[in-house]
Scaffold this active site. Structure first.
Site, PDB file in Angstrom:
ATOM      1  N   GLU A 150      16.902 -37.138  15.091  1.00 53.70           N
ATOM      2  CA  GLU A 150      15.778 -37.227  16.044  1.00 53.70           C
ATOM      3  C   GLU A 150      15.492 -38.687  16.381  1.00 53.70           C
ATOM      4  OE1 GLU A 150      11.809 -38.271  17.024  1.00 53.70           O
ATOM      5  OE2 GLU A 150      12.319 -38.140  14.891  1.00 53.70           O
ATOM      6  N   ASP A 188      15.968 -40.007  20.189  1.00 50.63           N
ATOM      7  CA  ASP A 188      14.851 -40.612  20.913  1.00 50.63           C
ATOM      8  C   ASP A 188      15.321 -41.835  21.696  1.00 50.63           C
ATOM      9  OD1 ASP A 188      11.854 -41.060  21.351  1.00 50.63           O
ATOM     10  OD2 ASP A 188      12.417 -42.922  20.344  1.00 50.63           O
ATOM     11  N   GLU A 241      15.333 -33.832  20.695  1.00 45.89           N
ATOM     12  CA  GLU A 241      15.849 -35.185  20.521  1.00 45.89           C
ATOM     13  C   GLU A 241      16.973 -35.218  19.488  1.00 45.89           C
ATOM     14  OE1 GLU A 241      12.193 -38.120  21.743  1.00 45.89           O
ATOM     15  OE2 GLU A 241      12.233 -37.392  19.676  1.00 45.89           O
TER      16      GLU A 241
END
Length: 219
Positions: free
Chosen positions: A34, A38, A110
């Site tokens: 994640e 991002d 993400e």
């Protein structure tokens, strides 16, 4: 899309609650992916906006990016991809509504991009990011980004306890090329809202809006 390393996909779909309950190594959940996704998402959206909107200044581009790379938008896309149903999740988190929690869905989206980046490179990950976000991009650029009433309703009921909402299609009317769906929201065993639309998703959004009004009226 084919994967070179399916372990990356498995990791992207593993919530930290699952590894905690099963006492597996915490590095096997999707938190690190994640973090990576991002950054991939931010770059992909920034690059897209920069190249496709040369006449917008920095402030405008920043506002557009913020509207796209935010929890509601990412949760919406994760819901479209049905990521919530695919997640490996701890039983406690699942019982508390984790599969519909916007923050978990956004993180999973993400993490998926992070996994694609590691498996197939930046170009493919960026391409998929824009492809997935296309509906949101169009809504933002055309100034018609609707409120996500399903997310708002989910957050509202979670504040009131662990009861979950369910969506049901109450009826379908009209010919196939012009069908109207009516959806209902069931909460605590009762119908608390209904709404109609030209797609099941639109009907569910309208039903969620109706349910929110009703539940807030009862408060």
């Amino acid at each position: 899309m084919s994967w070179h390393d399916l372990d990356l996909l498995e990791q992207a779909l593993t919530h930290s609650s699952f590894t905690y309950e099963s006492r597996q190594n915490s590095s096997e959940n999707n938190q690190r992916l994640e973090f990576l996704g991002d950054a991939v998402l931010g770059l992909a959206v920034s690059d897209y906006l920069y190249r496709n909107h040369p006449h917008r200044d920095e402030g405008e581009l920043t506002k557009l990016r913020a509207a796209l790379v935010c929890e509601p938008s990412l949760a919406r896309m994760a819901r479209e991809l049905e990521l919530g149903y695919c997640l490996n999740m701890g039983k406690g988190e699942e019982r508390s509504g984790g599969r519909e929690r916007p923050s978990i869905l956004a993180d999973a989206f993400e993490a998926l991009l992070g996994a694609v980046y590691l498996d197939q490179g930046l170009d493919q990950a960026a391409k998929l990011a824009i492809e997935f976000l296309r509906p949101v991009i169009n809504d933002v650029l055309e100034g018609r980004l609707d409120r996500d009433y399903k997310t708002e309703l989910q957050e509202y009921v979670q504040q009131r306890g662990n009861e979950q909402v369910q969506y049901v299609i109450l009826k379908e009317q009209g010919p196939d090329h012009h069908k109207i769906f009516t959806a209902g929201v069931v909460y605590k065993g009762g119908l608390v809202g209904s709404g109609a639309g030209r797609s099941k998703k639109e009907a569910e959004q309208q039903a969620a809006k109706s349910a929110l009004l009703e539940l807030r009226r009862e408060k």
